[in-house]
Scaffold this motif. Structure first.
Motif, PDB file in Angstrom:
ATOM      1  N   ASP A 180       0.848  -1.184   0.000  1.00  0.00           N
ATOM      2  CA  ASP A 180       0.000   0.000   0.000  1.00  0.00           C
ATOM      3  C   ASP A 180       0.889   1.241   0.000  1.00  0.00           C
ATOM      4  O   ASP A 180       1.930   1.272   0.658  1.00  0.00           O
ATOM      5  CB  ASP A 180      -0.886   0.034   1.251  1.00  0.00           C
ATOM      6  CG  ASP A 180      -1.983  -1.022   1.219  1.00  0.00           C
ATOM      7  OD1 ASP A 180      -2.311  -1.501   0.110  1.00  0.00           O
ATOM      8  OD2 ASP A 180      -2.510  -1.350   2.294  1.00  0.00           O
ATOM      9  N   ILE A 181       0.474   2.247  -0.733  1.00  0.00           N
ATOM     10  CA  ILE A 181       1.223   3.500  -0.779  1.00  0.00           C
ATOM     11  C   ILE A 181       0.420   4.578  -0.053  1.00  0.00           C
ATOM     12  O   ILE A 181      -0.716   4.882  -0.434  1.00  0.00           O
ATOM     13  CB  ILE A 181       1.507   3.949  -2.228  1.00  0.00           C
ATOM     14  CG1 ILE A 181       2.278   2.864  -2.988  1.00  0.00           C
ATOM     15  CG2 ILE A 181       2.266   5.271  -2.236  1.00  0.00           C
ATOM     16  CD1 ILE A 181       3.640   2.547  -2.424  1.00  0.00           C
ATOM     17  N   LYS A 182       1.019   5.126   0.993  1.00  0.00           N
ATOM     18  CA  LYS A 182       0.416   6.246   1.725  1.00  0.00           C
ATOM     19  C   LYS A 182       1.224   7.500   1.435  1.00  0.00           C
ATOM     20  O   LYS A 182       2.447   7.458   1.383  1.00  0.00           O
ATOM     21  CB  LYS A 182       0.384   5.953   3.218  1.00  0.00           C
ATOM     22  CG  LYS A 182      -0.496   4.753   3.568  1.00  0.00           C
ATOM     23  CD  LYS A 182      -0.523   4.492   5.054  1.00  0.00           C
ATOM     24  CE  LYS A 182      -1.419   3.296   5.376  1.00  0.00           C
ATOM     25  NZ  LYS A 182      -1.471   3.016   6.825  1.00  0.00           N
ATOM     26  N   THR A 183       0.521   8.592   1.250  1.00  0.00           N
ATOM     27  CA  THR A 183       1.217   9.802   0.869  1.00  0.00           C
ATOM     28  C   THR A 183       2.002  10.386   2.037  1.00  0.00           C
ATOM     29  O   THR A 183       1.465  10.503   3.149  1.00  0.00           O
ATOM     30  CB  THR A 183       0.254  10.865   0.301  1.00  0.00           C
ATOM     31  OG1 THR A 183       0.973  12.064   0.040  1.00  0.00           O
ATOM     32  CG2 THR A 183      -0.879  11.162   1.252  1.00  0.00           C
TER      33      THR A 183
ATOM     34  N   ASN B  24       0.900  16.334   2.395  1.00  0.00           N
ATOM     35  CA  ASN B  24      -0.443  16.780   2.059  1.00  0.00           C
ATOM     36  C   ASN B  24      -0.490  17.125   0.572  1.00  0.00           C
ATOM     37  O   ASN B  24       0.481  17.623   0.004  1.00  0.00           O
ATOM     38  CB  ASN B  24      -0.824  18.032   2.860  1.00  0.00           C
ATOM     39  CG  ASN B  24      -1.092  17.746   4.312  1.00  0.00           C
ATOM     40  OD1 ASN B  24      -1.681  16.728   4.655  1.00  0.00           O
ATOM     41  ND2 ASN B  24      -0.662  18.648   5.196  1.00  0.00           N
TER      42      ASN B  24
ATOM     43  N   ILE C  23      -5.747  15.091  -0.625  1.00  0.00           N
ATOM     44  CA  ILE C  23      -5.473  13.947   0.245  1.00  0.00           C
ATOM     45  C   ILE C  23      -4.511  14.389   1.336  1.00  0.00           C
ATOM     46  O   ILE C  23      -3.605  15.174   1.095  1.00  0.00           O
ATOM     47  CB  ILE C  23      -4.894  12.760  -0.564  1.00  0.00           C
ATOM     48  CG1 ILE C  23      -4.817  11.510   0.298  1.00  0.00           C
ATOM     49  CG2 ILE C  23      -3.551  13.096  -1.183  1.00  0.00           C
ATOM     50  CD1 ILE C  23      -4.586  10.243  -0.494  1.00  0.00           C
TER      51      ILE C  23
ATOM     52  N   LYS D 153      -1.701  13.886   4.452  1.00  0.00           N
ATOM     53  CA  LYS D 153      -0.508  13.108   4.765  1.00  0.00           C
ATOM     54  C   LYS D 153      -0.890  11.857   5.558  1.00  0.00           C
ATOM     55  O   LYS D 153      -1.663  11.918   6.508  1.00  0.00           O
ATOM     56  CB  LYS D 153       0.466  13.967   5.580  1.00  0.00           C
ATOM     57  CG  LYS D 153       1.742  13.251   5.972  1.00  0.00           C
ATOM     58  CD  LYS D 153       2.660  14.199   6.744  1.00  0.00           C
ATOM     59  CE  LYS D 153       3.932  13.486   7.179  1.00  0.00           C
ATOM     60  NZ  LYS D 153       4.848  14.396   7.921  1.00  0.00           N
ATOM     61  N   GLY D 154      -0.360  10.698   5.126  1.00  0.00           N
ATOM     62  CA  GLY D 154      -0.628   9.435   5.815  1.00  0.00           C
ATOM     63  C   GLY D 154      -1.816   8.667   5.277  1.00  0.00           C
ATOM     64  O   GLY D 154      -2.035   7.518   5.656  1.00  0.00           O
ATOM     65  N   GLU D 155      -2.595   9.258   4.376  1.00  0.00           N
ATOM     66  CA  GLU D 155      -3.753   8.559   3.825  1.00  0.00           C
ATOM     67  C   GLU D 155      -3.324   7.631   2.685  1.00  0.00           C
ATOM     68  O   GLU D 155      -2.347   7.877   1.977  1.00  0.00           O
ATOM     69  CB  GLU D 155      -4.793   9.552   3.307  1.00  0.00           C
ATOM     70  CG  GLU D 155      -5.544  10.279   4.407  1.00  0.00           C
ATOM     71  CD  GLU D 155      -6.679  11.137   3.865  1.00  0.00           C
ATOM     72  OE1 GLU D 155      -6.913  11.082   2.638  1.00  0.00           O
ATOM     73  OE2 GLU D 155      -7.317  11.844   4.655  1.00  0.00           O
ATOM     74  N   LEU D 156      -4.103   6.548   2.518  1.00  0.00           N
ATOM     75  CA  LEU D 156      -3.858   5.596   1.443  1.00  0.00           C
ATOM     76  C   LEU D 156      -4.154   6.245   0.097  1.00  0.00           C
ATOM     77  O   LEU D 156      -5.227   6.818  -0.098  1.00  0.00           O
ATOM     78  CB  LEU D 156      -4.747   4.361   1.627  1.00  0.00           C
ATOM     79  CG  LEU D 156      -4.632   3.267   0.558  1.00  0.00           C
ATOM     80  CD1 LEU D 156      -3.267   2.588   0.653  1.00  0.00           C
ATOM     81  CD2 LEU D 156      -5.749   2.244   0.729  1.00  0.00           C
ATOM     82  N   ILE D 157      -3.181   6.150  -0.829  1.00  0.00           N
ATOM     83  CA  ILE D 157      -3.389   6.754  -2.140  1.00  0.00           C
ATOM     84  C   ILE D 157      -3.451   5.708  -3.246  1.00  0.00           C
ATOM     85  O   ILE D 157      -4.188   5.858  -4.211  1.00  0.00           O
ATOM     86  CB  ILE D 157      -2.307   7.821  -2.422  1.00  0.00           C
ATOM     87  CG1 ILE D 157      -2.724   8.690  -3.603  1.00  0.00           C
ATOM     88  CG2 ILE D 157      -0.939   7.211  -2.636  1.00  0.00           C
ATOM     89  CD1 ILE D 157      -1.889   9.945  -3.762  1.00  0.00           C
TER      90      ILE D 157
ATOM     91  N   SER E  42      -3.447   1.195  -3.621  1.00  0.00           N
ATOM     92  CA  SER E  42      -3.488  -0.053  -2.865  1.00  0.00           C
ATOM     93  C   SER E  42      -2.538  -1.094  -3.444  1.00  0.00           C
ATOM     94  O   SER E  42      -2.270  -1.120  -4.647  1.00  0.00           O
ATOM     95  CB  SER E  42      -4.908  -0.627  -2.862  1.00  0.00           C
ATOM     96  OG  SER E  42      -5.808   0.252  -2.234  1.00  0.00           O
TER      97      SER E  42
END
Length: 412
Positions: free
Chosen positions: A43-46, A49, A148, A150-154, A156
């Motif tokens: 999973d890639i999280k940003t 921001n 989106i 910071k830390g949110e899934l961008i 999968s």
């Protein structure tokens, strides 16, 4: 005397065997430039921001919205222009009551401003700007993190990376992308009669078709084909070649799968490991072998395709392509639940083989599927074919104008 077929299976049983094979997936990091058509392994999280600052969405003027509430064409509000801020610039002055800053699309919004007036609703007046239409607080501004946070899934795990996904990864500043390694597949053509396409054709010899055809099919399934030289119909030669490549993820052979004297693949697999399937109740493609051997504590699988090019193509598409796509971590799609099939009428009456499921090559002509009545060794059949139809084993005859489903060739 030849060898008899062992473990002949129904097509559904063979598909179940292939579906139950587990694969060992490895992860590697590749540069974003090399990530096209690869599959994300995590999973890639940003890490930032998006956008990373308050951003102007229009060319215009950054203002305190309250200053514009009374503006109109007949009674414009006059604001002093204090700064010009372009995309990539850093604002140096804060907007205060009675002032404004010119901003370009994508530019940071200066402190003190809470709206952007579009340039279409303004007029220049020396060092001042006339506002002829009011704006509301937040109008034409993207807040920091509004896309989106910071830390949110961008993206999968398991996402196939296309040009648009590369754009997403670039937007968050990724240099290296975690992806699944592409499985390496050894391809072995067997036959005393085979020569490579760059050799001179002599009497009794034919050009090797299957290795390059299978290699192309393997590549289209997201795997890396490893070419080998042609192997003669000799037990020791074939055994040595299989052992040479047993450290790869998969071995695919063509030829040597029947029950004749020169067809030695089954005996080689018997001696090195285990034959799971020797024969599928289909036409074409009955002489197909699935076997496995152990290497470094895990099973390595050998898929033996028939030597006839049409049969090899049919078996690969129907039974093996979904497995290779699963190995490559792509969508494990089946040819028979794809949407891009054609519903056509059969152009003529056709009597299929009895007792076996039948895959019949067809040519598409307008609204008709025209059966190609050539055997599974005929190269002209592949040249003419646009797709194939599936005929159930209990079908006795297909009448002219019967509706059939045509599956396009190469649709894996």
């Amino acid at each position: 005397m030849g060898n008899e077929f062992l473990n002949i299976k129904n097509p559904e049983d063979v598909k179940a065997i292939m579906n139950n094979i587990t694969t060992n997936k490895r992860i590697e990091n590749v540069s974003i430039e090399d990530s096209l058509n690869r599959v994300l392994a995590e999973d890639i999280k940003t890490p930032i921001n998006l956008p990373p600052f308050r951003k102007a969405n229009m060319d215009g003027y950054a203002v305190a919205a309250e200053d514009t509430f009374t503006s109109s064409e007949d009674n414009p509000v006059r604001l002093n222009l204090i700064e010009v801020v372009g995309a990539g610039d850093v604002p140096k002055k804060a907007v205060q009551k009675g002032s404004c800053s010119e901003v370009g699309t994508g530019a940071p919004v200066p402190e003190g401003a809470d709206a952007i007036v579009m340039v279409e609703y303004t007029e220049e007046d020396n060092d001042a700007i006339l506002i002829i239409e009011p704006v509301t607080i937040g109008q034409n501004i993207s807040k920091e993190g509004s896309d989106i946070k910071k830390g949110e899934l961008i993206l999968s795990k398991g996402t196939s990376i296309n040009p648009e996904k590369i754009g997403v990864l670039s937007a968050i500043g990724m240099n290296n992308v975690p992806v699944y390694q592409k499985p390496q597949v050894a391809i072995i053509s067997t036959g005393n009669e085979l020569i490579r396409h760059n050799e001179a054709l002599t009497y009794g010899k034919i050009y090797d078709i299957n290795s390059i055809t299978i290699a192309s099919a393997v590549k289209s399934c997201g795997c890396i084909p490893v070419h080998t030289e042609i192997v003669k119909d000799d037990y020791n030669d074939l055994k040595n070649k299989i052992q040479e490549f047993k450290d790869l993820d998969l071995i695919i052979t063509s030829g040597g799968t029947s029950a004749g004297r020169g067809d030695v693949l089954r005996q080689v697999i018997d001696d090195l490991g285990e034959v799971l399937v020797h024969g599928i109740a289909v036409k074409p493609g009955k002489p197909t072998i699935i076997g496995r051997l152990k290497h470094d504590g895990e099973y390595k699988y050998i898929l033996g395709l028939p030597g006839n090019p049409v049969a090899a193509s049919m078996v690969f598409q129907v039974f093996f392509a979904p497995f290779l796509r699963e190995m490559a971590s792509l969508n494990k799609s089946s040819l028979f639940n794809e949407r891009n099939v054609l519903k056509l009428e059969l152009s003529r009456r056709y009597r299929p083989a009895k007792g076996r499921k039948h895959y019949l090559l067809v040519k598409v002509e307008g609204k008709h599927a025209v059966p190609i009545l050539k055997d599974s060794g005929a190269i002209a059949a592949l040249a003419d074919a646009d797709g194939f139809i599936e005929i159930q084993k209990n079908a006795e005859i297909l009448e002219k104008r019967s509706q059939v489903t045509v599956y396009p060739l190469g649709n894996w």
